[in-house]
Design a protein around this motif. Structure first.
Motif, short mmCIF file in Angstrom:
data_model
loop_
_atom_site.label_atom_id
_atom_site.label_comp_id
_atom_site.label_asym_id
_atom_site.label_seq_id
_atom_site.Cartn_x
_atom_site.Cartn_y
_atom_site.Cartn_z
N ASN A 103 39.74 28.16 40.91
CA ASN A 103 39.67 28.76 42.25
C ASN A 103 39.90 27.73 43.34
OD1 ASN A 103 39.41 31.54 42.09
ND2 ASN A 103 37.20 31.45 41.80
N LYS A 104 39.54 26.48 43.09
CA LYS A 104 39.72 25.43 44.10
C LYS A 104 41.20 25.14 44.36
CE LYS A 104 35.37 23.12 43.10
NZ LYS A 104 34.73 21.95 42.48
N TRP A 147 36.50 28.54 35.82
CA TRP A 147 36.87 29.51 36.87
C TRP A 147 36.76 28.86 38.25
CZ3 TRP A 147 39.28 33.94 37.60
CH2 TRP A 147 39.05 34.66 38.76
N CYS A 148 35.68 28.17 38.51
CA CYS A 148 35.48 27.51 39.81
C CYS A 148 36.53 26.43 40.05
CB CYS A 148 34.08 26.94 39.91
SG CYS A 148 32.78 28.18 40.02
N ASP A 156 48.06 39.82 44.89
CA ASP A 156 47.62 38.69 44.07
C ASP A 156 48.68 38.21 43.08
OD1 ASP A 156 45.13 38.31 45.20
OD2 ASP A 156 44.08 39.60 43.78
N GLU A 205 43.47 32.10 47.54
CA GLU A 205 42.32 33.01 47.47
C GLU A 205 42.75 34.37 46.94
OE1 GLU A 205 38.89 34.90 50.36
OE2 GLU A 205 40.13 33.26 51.09
N ALA A 206 41.93 34.93 46.06
CA ALA A 206 42.19 36.25 45.50
C ALA A 206 41.76 37.31 46.51
CB ALA A 206 41.43 36.44 44.20
N PHE A 235 47.96 31.15 38.23
CA PHE A 235 46.84 31.16 37.27
C PHE A 235 47.38 31.08 35.85
CE2 PHE A 235 43.95 33.62 34.53
CZ PHE A 235 42.76 32.92 34.71
N ARG A 255 49.10 34.40 43.06
CA ARG A 255 47.91 33.77 42.47
C ARG A 255 47.92 33.94 40.95
NH1 ARG A 255 42.26 32.44 43.39
NH2 ARG A 255 41.13 32.91 41.49
N HIS A 298 42.81 38.89 36.12
CA HIS A 298 42.88 37.55 35.56
C HIS A 298 42.66 37.57 34.05
CE1 HIS A 298 42.63 36.44 39.76
NE2 HIS A 298 43.02 35.22 39.42
#
Length: 108
Positions: free
Chosen positions: A30-31, A26-27, A43, A35-36, A50, A46, A102
């Motif tokens: 996210n990088k 997840w991290c 979103d 941004e969500a 994703f 994103r 997500h």
């Protein structure tokens, strides 16, 4: 305990290790993703990115991410503070929306 044993046989990981791996995935995602914001309409980009990133992950990483997201959704739905401030409540609703959207993409 039984679930942990079955999971260890199938993937070689305990549920705790699976949670750690899911958080790491997840991290990492996210990088590289925008941004969500916690609003489904905002979103869309994103979630589309994703979906593409998740498609190339290994089966183990997908399972760990799904397991972690399911845990987050469960925690935000059932393990909340009854005496929180409105701003905390708003933050929790936003996080729940992010994790649920997500998770939906991941389950498709």
């Amino acid at each position: 305990m039984i679930i942990d044993n079955l999971f260890k046989k199938k993937f070689g990981l305990s549920s705790e290790a699976k949670l750690r791996k899911g958080l790491q995935v997840w991290c990492d995602l996210n990088k590289i993703l925008p941004e969500a914001c916690g609003v489904a309409e905002n979103d869309k980009v994103r979630l589309s990115l994703f979906s593409k990133k998740v498609a190339v992950l290994s089966k183990r990483k997908k399972e760990c991410l799904k397991f972690w997201l399911e845990g987050q959704v469960h925690d935000y739905k059932y393990n909340f503070c009854e005496f929180c401030t409105p701003s905390q409540e708003e933050f929790e609703r936003k996080q729940l929306q992010i994790f649920e959207s997500h998770l939906e993409v991941l389950q498709k």
